[in-house]
Design an enzyme around this catalytic site. Sequence first.
Site, PDB file in Angstrom:
ATOM      1  N   HIS A 190       1.078  -1.255   0.136  1.00  0.00           N
ATOM      2  CA  HIS A 190      -0.002   0.046  -0.015  1.00  0.00           C
ATOM      3  C   HIS A 190       0.892   1.309  -0.058  1.00  0.00           C
ATOM      4  CE1 HIS A 190      -3.276   2.722   1.518  1.00  0.00           C
ATOM      5  NE2 HIS A 190      -3.900   1.943   0.776  1.00  0.00           N
ATOM      6  N   LYS A 192       3.105   4.361  -1.160  1.00  0.00           N
ATOM      7  CA  LYS A 192       3.230   5.296  -2.381  1.00  0.00           C
ATOM      8  C   LYS A 192       4.076   6.349  -2.374  1.00  0.00           C
ATOM      9  CE  LYS A 192      -1.555   4.910  -0.836  1.00  0.00           C
ATOM     10  NZ  LYS A 192      -2.178   4.053  -1.220  1.00  0.00           N
ATOM     11  N   ASP A 197      16.921   9.759  -8.980  1.00  0.00           N
ATOM     12  CA  ASP A 197      18.336  10.038  -9.134  1.00  0.00           C
ATOM     13  C   ASP A 197      18.776   9.939  -7.680  1.00  0.00           C
ATOM     14  OD1 ASP A 197      17.912  10.411 -11.790  1.00  0.00           O
ATOM     15  OD2 ASP A 197      17.965  12.578 -11.697  1.00  0.00           O
ATOM     16  N   HIS A 404      -8.479  11.672   0.845  1.00  0.00           N
ATOM     17  CA  HIS A 404      -7.585  10.446   0.933  1.00  0.00           C
ATOM     18  C   HIS A 404      -6.347  10.976   1.676  1.00  0.00           C
ATOM     19  CE1 HIS A 404      -5.293   7.215  -1.623  1.00  0.00           C
ATOM     20  NE2 HIS A 404      -6.533   6.581  -0.755  1.00  0.00           N
TER      21      HIS A 404
END
Length: 483
Positions: A190, A192, A197, A404
């Site tokens: 879950h 995110k 780089d 969210h």
Amino acid sequence: MTSTYSSLHDNYVSNKRRSTSCVTLVVVLGCLTVLGIVLAIAVLERPPAPKDHETLPEVGCGSDICTDQCSMALVESIPQHMKFKPNATLGISLEKAWKDLLSMATNQVDVSSFYWTLTGEDINVNSSSDIPGREILKELEELPSRNVSVRVVTSVPSVRTNSTDLKILKEKGVQVRKVNFGRLTQGVLHSKFWIVDRKHVFIGSANMDWRALTQVKELGVVVYNCSSLAKDLLKIFQSYWVMGQPNSTLPQPWPAKYDTAINKHHPLQVKADNVSSRLYLTGSPPSFCPPSRTQDLEAILSIISEAQHYMDVAVMEYFPITRFDKPQRYWPVIDDAIRTAAFERRVKVRMLISCGRDSDPGMLPFLQSLASMDSPRQDISIEIKLYIVPVGNQSDIPYSRVNHNKYMVTDKVAYIGTSNWSGDYYLTTAGVGLVISQHAPHPIWETKALQGQLRAVFDRDWFSEFAVHLADLGHHPDCALSR
């Protein structure tokens, strides 16, 4: 997709079984008073380590102040047709933050996301609001042609869609691995985050979903020129990457190369723009954390226990249970910590919980129970509001128009994570968080310290027309908890 997902963005298959290899440890967390918080953490038994772990970079800076610039910025996505007052605090737009990261990439981009749906076709929707998602997908496709290596990890099980995003990316040279967290931990991946780089980082609530850019209210943080933090997050990414190999087994213990020198007890110290910051990353589930990594739940409980004056929380879902166990189990670990802070130390608690068309009404009695402790006479302050994103004419877009966010800010620290507040997310599911503690002169605090900006964003939302006191909810067509 089925109704077992309370939101396309967060919830996963509910027909999972608790692994019989789980054991329970009882950890007593001390606080400033003689009373402690008893925490039950499920830890999975770990099989022998796989043999082919790849080499990882070492974290720089050691225990001294890091020479990295480590500039930070709050990132937000505000759904279309939502308006705030002209002087309201707003983070950098998610679309801009992602496009900036892609444009500056010269060597390597690593992305972790629960699922991928960057075009309307992925969910059988025709909407012009998917254009930013299409543009992000196109820019990701073009990276290999610029000699930028791209790796993606995603979850099995995941959300059921018609998405062809990963197929398209693989055809363009992007490396993709799907991690079977269902087999490994009975959970999902879950997390995110992006690593660019090995020096720029994004962490937040947004999946690789066009709705995250235009139809869902998201919050995250982007950290630029911070190689120490990026290389530390890369160790978490790498743990997912190796577990995405066929027939992978969880190592016990994780090899030393996955250890970290940055944690709650030894945060990374940086200074930029007259703001001194102490940072560390957190992880879950326990079976993916070497002993040196501060676990996500441990950090959250520590932050709550150390708050002295106020604690503001914004999460999509709040359940003091394990939602996806069959049968479900009562899991009051975070709930008890909040009640203890409000009662014993008189910390003023404000909680902003999301309510949308797909929210689970089962959340309501738990919120009412917590809010019932609020007692101005006894100087106990627990206020709860529901945050309702207006649906308007966007009702044809499923699993959207929702807040969210997953963050907390106190008088001591800011915490930005990727998990909802229920037991499964900390026991079996992969998530990450960033804990930030900052000090700066007052004028700079309000304008340049991320901690101050996050409090301003919370206040903006708390006092907005979209936040409704739990007791004042009544019937609201866009909030399932009111039905």
